[in-house]
Enzyme design. Structure first.
Site, short mmCIF file in Angstrom:
data_model
loop_
_atom_site.label_atom_id
_atom_site.label_comp_id
_atom_site.label_asym_id
_atom_site.label_seq_id
_atom_site.Cartn_x
_atom_site.Cartn_y
_atom_site.Cartn_z
N TYR A 48 -111.86 -7.78 18.69
CA TYR A 48 -111.01 -6.93 17.84
C TYR A 48 -110.13 -7.80 16.95
O TYR A 48 -109.81 -8.95 17.28
CB TYR A 48 -110.13 -6.02 18.69
CG TYR A 48 -109.08 -6.76 19.50
CD1 TYR A 48 -109.37 -7.20 20.78
CD2 TYR A 48 -107.81 -7.03 18.96
CE1 TYR A 48 -108.43 -7.90 21.52
CE2 TYR A 48 -106.87 -7.73 19.70
CZ TYR A 48 -107.18 -8.16 20.97
OH TYR A 48 -106.26 -8.86 21.69
N PHE A 58 -101.77 -9.23 13.51
CA PHE A 58 -100.86 -9.54 14.62
C PHE A 58 -101.59 -10.00 15.88
O PHE A 58 -101.00 -10.59 16.76
CB PHE A 58 -99.94 -8.36 14.94
CG PHE A 58 -100.67 -7.11 15.37
CD1 PHE A 58 -101.04 -6.93 16.70
CD2 PHE A 58 -100.98 -6.12 14.44
CE1 PHE A 58 -101.71 -5.79 17.08
CE2 PHE A 58 -101.66 -4.97 14.83
CZ PHE A 58 -102.03 -4.81 16.15
N ASP A 59 -102.87 -9.74 15.94
CA ASP A 59 -103.59 -10.17 17.15
C ASP A 59 -105.09 -10.15 16.88
O ASP A 59 -105.56 -9.26 16.16
CB ASP A 59 -103.27 -9.24 18.33
CG ASP A 59 -103.78 -9.79 19.65
OD1 ASP A 59 -104.19 -10.96 19.69
OD2 ASP A 59 -103.77 -9.04 20.65
N ILE A 78 -104.07 0.65 25.00
CA ILE A 78 -103.44 1.77 24.28
C ILE A 78 -104.42 2.95 24.20
O ILE A 78 -105.64 2.77 24.23
CB ILE A 78 -102.98 1.36 22.86
CG1 ILE A 78 -104.14 0.80 22.04
CG2 ILE A 78 -101.84 0.35 22.93
CD1 ILE A 78 -103.80 0.61 20.57
N TYR A 104 -98.22 1.75 20.34
CA TYR A 104 -97.06 1.26 21.08
C TYR A 104 -95.82 2.13 20.92
O TYR A 104 -94.73 1.72 21.31
CB TYR A 104 -96.78 -0.19 20.69
CG TYR A 104 -97.89 -1.11 21.15
CD1 TYR A 104 -97.92 -1.58 22.47
CD2 TYR A 104 -98.91 -1.48 20.29
CE1 TYR A 104 -98.94 -2.40 22.90
CE2 TYR A 104 -99.94 -2.30 20.71
CZ TYR A 104 -99.95 -2.76 22.02
OH TYR A 104 -100.96 -3.56 22.45
N PHE A 121 -107.15 -1.34 13.90
CA PHE A 121 -107.96 -2.27 14.67
C PHE A 121 -109.40 -2.22 14.19
O PHE A 121 -109.98 -1.13 14.06
CB PHE A 121 -107.97 -1.90 16.16
CG PHE A 121 -106.72 -2.30 16.88
CD1 PHE A 121 -106.55 -3.60 17.33
CD2 PHE A 121 -105.73 -1.36 17.12
CE1 PHE A 121 -105.39 -3.97 18.01
CE2 PHE A 121 -104.59 -1.72 17.81
CZ PHE A 121 -104.41 -3.02 18.24
#
Ligand SMILES: *[C@@H]1O[C@H](CO)[C@@H](O)[C@H](O)[C@H]1NC(C)=O
Ligand SMILES: *[C@@H]1O[C@H](CO)[C@@H](O)[C@H](O)[C@H]1NC(C)=O
Length: 437
Positions: A48, A58-59, A78, A104, A121
């Site tokens: 992802y 961010f990730d 999530i 979140y 995502f």
């Protein structure tokens, strides 16, 4: 377009549609090659890349170079992922746009994810597989959840369960029943051990498909009543309609434990007489679980408890001999001998276990100890003779093996010498081994 389904996300009942909608609207970046969708509880493997709505990354699992895995539909990730990945096929790349309620939330996840953030995502699904529910994860019982259950508890040993089951083998249904029984009594009902283990992993109302390997099914003998051959893999569709747990050890006082131990000991003995050794062992194990560490027994009850434990271990040793699981027999004999270090049956059965494990020296020592303590035990005498015969045979085998090995070594050495001679051009002198260094 993005605005459209963010609005739709405010209506959770439309979420299922939303996912379809995103696909209709072209948010599937790459169609999958798989034909099946993953099921609840499956272990899924994904890559992802996560970004904020403004495109700030961010990730990323791709950056880490390691796929991410989780159990689908269990709240390990999530909400948007549990819902989104469930709609994907293997090979598919999708864009999941996640409102904060499905990500979140109002708190965010500092420092990278601000409060109330909508996240994007890009997810690629690589693989999914059913969940292995065996203790040692040996692949013997795999679960695919059809309908998730509810509640936080699962049936334990001795629980009263109500089940709809459908067992099939190579596509043919061989058993279809609705049953009400206590876990531990399944063998009497023609159920393999894997079905009871499966039930102990289920929640109330759950419906699942279990793939059960022969070890937890009908083993190498099969089942003649159901026409199942040996070494068959079984499939069971189970629905756990309802259940009531048996009292756990910590819920019982010592008087109850003693009382129940006497009852299940009778039950175990009945099963043993009927040749249901697995089922008998379940009952004896319950005694151990209740009394092994019971420290608050009133004066005078200590001995009763000790006698019950000793009987439980001796009977377990016997069950495992019958089930041809000598190492479990060995362990239970050790436990019995901790309670009574000259116990005739414990020593004898440990000898039998060691014999089955081909540890003939140690087996002989146990049988000799029996004779020393109980000179009239004729069975132990003939066991000693059997051990001696095996030990002698073993020695002879070893002798032959060594003789053979020496022969081979000698031949090999001779050949090597000859080869060396060749390499060195045949005529050169070969160094003597003694001459080196
Ligand atoms: C997040 O959203 C909630 C509800 O919409 C709101 O009450 C809250 O003030 C917001 N928090 C921040 C930091 O924007
Ligand atoms: C009793 O205590 C021992 C040592 O703590 C532990 O290994 C064992 O599993 C316990 N037995 C039971 C039945 O809980």
């Amino acid at each position: 377009m993005i605005i459209l389904f963010i609005q739709l996300l405010d209506m959770p009942h439309l979420l299922g549609r939303w996912i379809l909608l995103t696909k209709d609207k072209g948010l599937v970046k790459q169609e999958g090659t798989g034909t099946e969708l993953p099921m609840t509880g499956d272990k899924v493997f994904v890559h992802y890349v996560g970004t904020l709505l403004d495109g700030t990354p961010f990730d990323s699992s791709r950056e880490r170079g390691e796929k991410f895995s989780f159990e689908l539909g269990k709240g390990q990730v999530i909400k948007a992922w549990d819902l989104g990945v469930a709609t994907m096929k293997v090979g598919e790349i999708s864009q999941l746009i996640c409102k904060p309620e499905y990500a979140y939330g109002t708190a965010g996840s500092p420092p990278k994810i601000p409060p109330n953030a909508t996240l994007v995502f890009q997810v690629e699904l690589f693989e999914f597989r059913g969940e292995d529910i065996t203790e040692g994860e040996d692949g013997g019982i795999i679960r695919r959840i059809i309908t998730k259950g509810e509640g936080y508890t699962k049936p334990n040993e001795g629980a009263a369960v109500e089940v709809c089951l459908e067992g099939s083998c190579e596509g043919k249904v061989f058993d279809k029943r609705e049953l009400k029984f206590e876990l531990g009594d399944g063998e009497s009902l023609g159920l393999p051990s894997g079905v009871e283990k499966a039930l102990m992993a289920m929640e109330q109302g759950e419906e699942s498909l279990f793939i059960i390997k022969p070890k937890y099914g009908y083993g190498n003998t099969g089942n003649s009543k159901y026409n199942i051959p040996g070494e068959a893999t079984l499939q069971y569709k189970l629905k756990l309609t309802t259940f009531e747990k048996a009292k756990e050890s910590w819920e019982m006082n010592s008087a109850e434990k003693l009382e129940q131990s006497i009852i299940v000991k009778e039950k175990g003995t009945q099963y043993f007489k009927e040749g249901k050794y697995r089922q008998a062992s379940v009952q004896y194990k319950r005694i151990v679980s209740w009394l092994e560490n019971e420290s608050s027994l009133p004066e005078g009850e200590e001995q009763k408890a000790q006698a019950l434990r000793l009987a439980a271990h001796l009977n377990l040793a016997m069950c495992f001999l019958k089930l041809q699981e000598p190492s479990s027999t060995f362990d239970n004999c050790d436990k019995a001998l901790e309670l009574d270090d000259t116990n005739e049956k414990a020593l004898f059965r440990r000898g039998e276990a060691l014999f089955a494990m081909k540890e003939f020296d140690r087996a002989r020592a146990d049988f000799q100890r029996v004779i020393q303590l109980y000179p009239s035990n004729k069975a132990a005498k003939s066991q000693v003779a059997l051990c001696q015969k095996q030990i002698k045979e073993q020695h002879e085998k070893d002798k032959r093996l060594y003789a053979n090995m020496f022969q081979k070594f000698a031949e090999r050495d001779a050949k090597e010498e000859a080869d060396k001679g060749m390499e060195n051009g045949g005529g050169m002198e070969v160094e003597e081994s003694g001459g080196q260094e």
